[in-house]
Enzyme design. Sequence first.
Site, PDB file in Angstrom:
ATOM      1  CB  THR A  94      -1.062  -0.037   1.227  1.00  0.00           C
ATOM      2  OG1 THR A  94      -1.820  -0.973   1.127  1.00  0.00           O
ATOM      3  CG2 THR A  94      -1.761   1.252   1.172  1.00  0.00           C
ATOM      4  CD1 TRP A 136      -1.195  -5.911   2.869  1.00  0.00           C
ATOM      5  CD2 TRP A 136      -0.822  -6.793   4.978  1.00  0.00           C
ATOM      6  NE1 TRP A 136      -2.042  -5.204   3.760  1.00  0.00           N
ATOM      7  CE2 TRP A 136      -1.801  -5.700   5.038  1.00  0.00           C
ATOM      8  CE3 TRP A 136      -0.340  -7.151   6.184  1.00  0.00           C
ATOM      9  CZ2 TRP A 136      -2.418  -5.324   6.321  1.00  0.00           C
ATOM     10  CZ3 TRP A 136      -0.823  -6.697   7.413  1.00  0.00           C
ATOM     11  CH2 TRP A 136      -1.775  -5.892   7.474  1.00  0.00           C
ATOM     12  CG  ASN A 182      -4.503  -7.308   4.811  1.00  0.00           C
ATOM     13  OD1 ASN A 182      -5.429  -7.252   5.833  1.00  0.00           O
ATOM     14  ND2 ASN A 182      -4.391  -6.535   3.654  1.00  0.00           N
ATOM     15  CD  GLU A 183      -8.201  -5.623   2.833  1.00  0.00           C
ATOM     16  OE1 GLU A 183      -7.683  -5.217   1.796  1.00  0.00           O
ATOM     17  OE2 GLU A 183      -8.119  -4.862   3.966  1.00  0.00           O
ATOM     18  CD  GLU A 258      -6.840  -2.595   6.993  1.00  0.00           C
ATOM     19  OE1 GLU A 258      -5.983  -3.535   6.992  1.00  0.00           O
ATOM     20  OE2 GLU A 258      -6.855  -1.755   6.054  1.00  0.00           O
TER      21      GLU A 258
END
Length: 666
Positions: A94, A136, A182-183, A258
């Site tokens: 990110t 991530w 993550n995600e 989150e």
Amino acid sequence: MAALPRRSALGLVFMCCAFLPLAGTAVHVLGDERGLGPEFDGIGGLSGGGATSRLLVNYQEPYRSQILDYLFKPNFGASLHILKVEIGGDAQTTDGTEPSHMQYENDENYFRGYEWWLMKEAKKRNPNIKLIGLPWAFPAWISDGENWPYSYPDRTAYYISSWIHGAKLYHNLDIDYVGIWNERSYNKKYILLLRYTMDKMGLEQVKIIASDNLWEPISWSVLHSELSDVVDIIGAHYPGTISSSNAKKTGKKLWSSEDYSTVNNNVGGECWARILNQNYVNGNMTSTIAWNLLASYYQELPFGRDGLMTAEEPWSGHYEVQSPIWITAHTTQFTQPGWHYLKTDGHLEKGGSYVALTDGKGNLTIIIETMTHNHSACIRPPLLPFKVFQQNVTFQLQGSFKQIEILKVWHSKFNYDKKAKFFSQLSDIKLANGSFSMPLEVDEIWTLTTISTGKHGNFPEPPSSNSFPKDYRDNFNVKTPPFSEAPYFSDQTGVFEYFMNYSDPGDHVFTLRQVVTQRPITWASDADQTISVIGDYAWQDVNITCDVLIETANTGGVFIAGRVNKGGKFIRHAEGLYYWIFADGEYKVTNDLPGNTVLASGKSGTRAGKWHTLTLGIQGDVAYGLLNGYPLWKDVRVVQPCRGWAAIGTHGFELAQFDNFHIQAG
Ligand SMILES: *[C@@H]1O[C@H](CO)[C@@H](O)[C@H](O)[C@H]1NC(C)=O
Ligand SMILES: *[C@@H]1O[C@H](CO)[C@@H](O)[C@H](O)[C@H]1NC(C)=O
Ligand SMILES: *[C@@H]1O[C@H](CO)[C@@H](O)[C@H](O)[C@H]1NC(C)=O
Ligand SMILES: *[C@@H]1O[C@H](CO)[C@@H](O)[C@H](O)[C@H]1NC(C)=O
Ligand SMILES: *[C@@H]1O[C@H](CO)[C@@H](O)[C@H](O)[C@H]1NC(C)=O
Ligand SMILES: *[C@@H]1O[C@H](CO)[C@@H](O)[C@H](O)[C@H]1NC(C)=O
Ligand SMILES: *[C@@H]1O[C@H](CO)[C@@H](O)[C@H](O)[C@H]1NC(C)=O
């Protein structure tokens, strides 16, 4: 009945002498005779996902400690209960990359990056703070180069368990919780193996959060498979205060693992105040974690200032404590993980919400919010229709709380006309027979509590804001660097770390080296080149000089660049002016990182294994380049972009070194 806090025309609150309930109030009963509600797990902040704390480490004292105190020190500021960090995977996540503890097979190094340091600083201030790790991205060897971390789930489980084990072994840090990916998708076999591997390594106490994505399909899977034995917490992201019915049916703890992701101005504070209460009131969530902990990255990277506070100028020492810090304090200073919610419906008749919590030993904390703001700037505006009005409320304390005679009062009010007031202590409420009434205005937060240790911490104003130094050099001559990365360099693809070569005869014993040699299992769109940016995004005219060493024969290459206009997850498409030299004896000048637009090229005589000095000058719309102090190319026209960061990097995922970096900006 009750003594009432009242507000004068000036907005000050004082105690009224009347014991009658205020007009138009419903009575909210707070008791424990029917037992307590769910256990509260705490409020947290997330460092990473990615590189969101990057610039913090470069702050001078006392400012760095002050920032840490505002975040972690109990009874001072945000006084966070939880610190969640990224388990670095060498890839863009990110706002930059964070280094892995195992960059290749057989590599183990638990001293890279700054998350270890951050966790220790948090623990120093609050030994009870809970720690969470979540990956991530992963280094390529995990899956033999495939962009998928579950090809060899046992390997991935070993890799993650090693990080947790290393935290204890090298830093005496007990990790409390670990997440999956993550995600991204979870993998049942992997989760089972992670539990098995952690248990085998003596990490039985570490709880598993799954899956840091949406409520489904993980909730369904926990309901219907052996995952119900190993998943401790269902964590969803940006749930908009709602949880799914399957999630509730699992009987697991539900977390907003989150949330927030809003600029830390007053709007951010309002979004945060609303979700901190309503994630429980609407969605039964017992923990909420803010992305991100601290906006400590160049503001022009994606999601600039989306932290609980901002510290993005280590060169000046300037930082900003904003409303979300004080909104957090309303809950965190008067509750702890392990407290329980009381069984109440926390919706107020005229809009807004409250939660009531107890330590089970007689303490009571009530937090009320009346946020009206349906602001599109909240990443998840309210999903349920709502309107909030001025109103009076009455609380009736029963059971263990009936004997409470005094509640401490903390108050914040968002006010768009006047300067907002955050986290002020007002006069105590004196109760009679366990009952009290109070008027609520809109856009307020109240904490009413038996806890008397609350404090609005303060330091003298930090230095004023200033831009990045216009003349900046770094020769990387640091014998024992406190961190693996050099100040201000913000890696956007690849990892640049201090390197020592004691067999070097002269000037290049201490250098900065790019160390990622294979494209990681990525989370965002990393570039095919590596790049680290530095400086001021507003820079137009610059002279950049840097010694460079290509380490890969034939195919290797390095660059220095100015006016780099994109970073974070947009790094693949970064434009700018890039001056490259290659191991095959050629040079190039390109207008973009991928090298699609070539502005000049030719012979340079450069090769691997030999240090070269590159100089790039950009003045107005013209650029020139020197090699080892001699002109190599000139009069190259730069139409776009007109400004951006400086940068260094490599042609591919390859080793290369940089030394004697110097930048002058106009
Ligand atoms: C408290 O309750 C008792 C018994 O119900 C009553 O006699 C007394 O007047 C009440 N006190 C106040 C201040 O309301
Ligand atoms: C709150 O109570 C006061 C005093 O009884 C009354 O004057 C006021 O109108 C009430 N406010 C609302 C919004 O009901
Ligand atoms: C969720 O909250 C609702 C409303 O407070 C309550 O009825 C329900 O029992 C809760 N469910 C769980 C699983 O805690
Ligand atoms: C409340 O908490 C404090 C510590 O914060 C503790 O000393 C006290 O015993 C607790 N119980 C009551 C009833 O105040
Ligand atoms: C909040 O605002 C958004 C966008 O302006 C709108 O779509 C939504 O319906 C509003 N929600 C409520 C609850 O008013
Ligand atoms: C270290 O220095 C020696 C001597 O100059 C050189 O041969 C070697 O390539 C250097 N190693 C690295 C990794 O730069
Ligand atoms: C860059 O170097 C050139 C040549 O020495 C000089 O004229 C120019 O002012 C320098 N630019 C900056 C921004 O320092």
